[in-house]
Write a protein that holds these residues in place. Structure first.
Motif: not given
Length: 363
Positions: A225-232
């Motif tokens: 989800g769009k809010d489930g990723i904080q860094a890549v």
């Protein structure tokens, strides 16, 4: 087990050591002169050009410059495999048949190379593993400390997250599973990230291919989800660019993304804030060392006494030179890639990036 000789990432240090490998109490083996009017053939095989522009833009010309500068009778034969291991095998065989004395090999798939290397050895051709450790009885290995590279990538992502790190879901887009360096980058990144972030929420190989990285990133977005990723974490800059585009297309903002290779496009993204960091592995120290070792092997000199040993999965002890990578963030662009001579400020700071350069003190 690796017992690396870690050098400061400066051209002078690496070149000085590489040029004096027969010092330090070593007795050099007799040189084997070329026949009258002959030459010392050195082959250079690089892996690809799609995901990273470094090979044709930097490695090839710099190695050629080092070799020809040290050895007037040396000739360079060059081929790029275009990411095709089968094509690289043919290129390798062609160079052995051509009669080169040394092959600098950066393998597409290191797991396949042992029969090539051993067959070349049987014909008196020395193989130097360049940048990636090829399988087989290679004469030497020249690269950077890959686990340290991964640790720097992971720590830089933590730095970009700041106090949000402990609650962050991180996506990891790793390099190709056929590349031993990728596994070492991955291991180093995990050493830095594990226990410091909430979790590695999604982890897949991007195969060093931007289109694969795009597909994997889209899959991660759909899953988390769009809010489930904080860094890549992206293992290199080509894949980082693809990840950034995928995040933009999904309307996801303020997610730090890191890469590796210090491509000029990545440096510009670092300056504009689109990419959090890249890893600068100065090409000239690596190419100086590789070119110097190739020349010495072509001339019959023994280099093993001046390099530390690397034990690969076959238990072979390979003389090695491992260099130290450098993190590049926005405040460090001027001191690293510009100060180190990789790029001129004028190359980076086109009109589109003039203000970003000014804000970062790049001039």
């Amino acid at each position: 087990m690796i017992r690396p000789l870690r050098l400061a990432a400066t051209g002078t240090a690496a070149a000085s050591l590489a040029l004096t490998l027969t010092a330090c109490g070593q007795t050099a083996a007799p040189q084997t002169p070329a026949a009258d009017g002959g030459s010392e053939g050195i082959g250079l095989l690089l892996p690809e050009s799609a995901s990273s522009t470094r090979y044709d833009a930097f490695d090839k010309p710099l190695i050629t410059q080092t070799v020809t500068g040290l050895c007037v009778k040396c000739t360079i034969s060059y081929a790029n495999a275009g990411g095709d291991a089968t094509a690289q095998k043919k290129q390798f065989d062609d160079m052995v048949a051509k009669g080169v004395k040394v092959i600098l090999l950066d393998p597409v798939d290191a797991k396949l190379t042992a029969p090539w290397v051993d067959a070349a050895n049987a014909k008196g051709v020395k193989v130097v593993a360049y940048d990636r450790l090829a399988q087989g009885k290679v004469a030497a290995y020249v690269s950077f400390d890959n686990q340290q590279t991964g640790r720097l990538q992971g720590q830089s992502l933590l730095d970009a997250l700041g106090p949000k790190a402990s609650s962050a879901n991180v996506v990891m887009i790793n390099g190709a599973e056929s590349d031993p360096n990728a596994a070492q980058f991955q291991a180093g990144a995990h050493q830095a990230l594990d226990g410091k972030v909430k979790k590695i929420a999604y982890e897949q190989s991007g195969e060093w291919k931007p289109d694969v990285a795009t597909a994997k990133m889209n899959e991660a977005i759909q899953s988390l989800g769009k809010d489930g990723i904080q860094a890549v974490y992206a293992a290199n800059d080509g894949m980082a660019a693809a990840v950034i585009d995928a995040l933009k297309a999904a309307g996801i903002k303020n997610v730090p993304v890191g890469g590796q290779d210090a491509s000029i496009e990545a440096i510009r993204r670092v300056l504009t804030g689109e990419q959090a960091y890249t890893i600068y592995k100065p090409y000239k120290p690596e190419t100086d060392a590789a070119g110097s070792i190739a020349v010495q092997l072509a001339e019959g000199l023994d280099i093993s006494a001046t390099a530390t040993s690397v034990t690969d999965s076959g238990g072979l002890h390979i003389p090695s030179l491992l260099l130290t990578p450098i993190v590049v963030t926005k405040p460090k662009v001027e001191a690293t890639v510009v100060g180190g001579g990789l790029y001129k400020a004028s190359d980076i700071c086109t009109q589109q990036y003039a203000q970003a350069c000014a804000d970062a003190g790049v001039k």
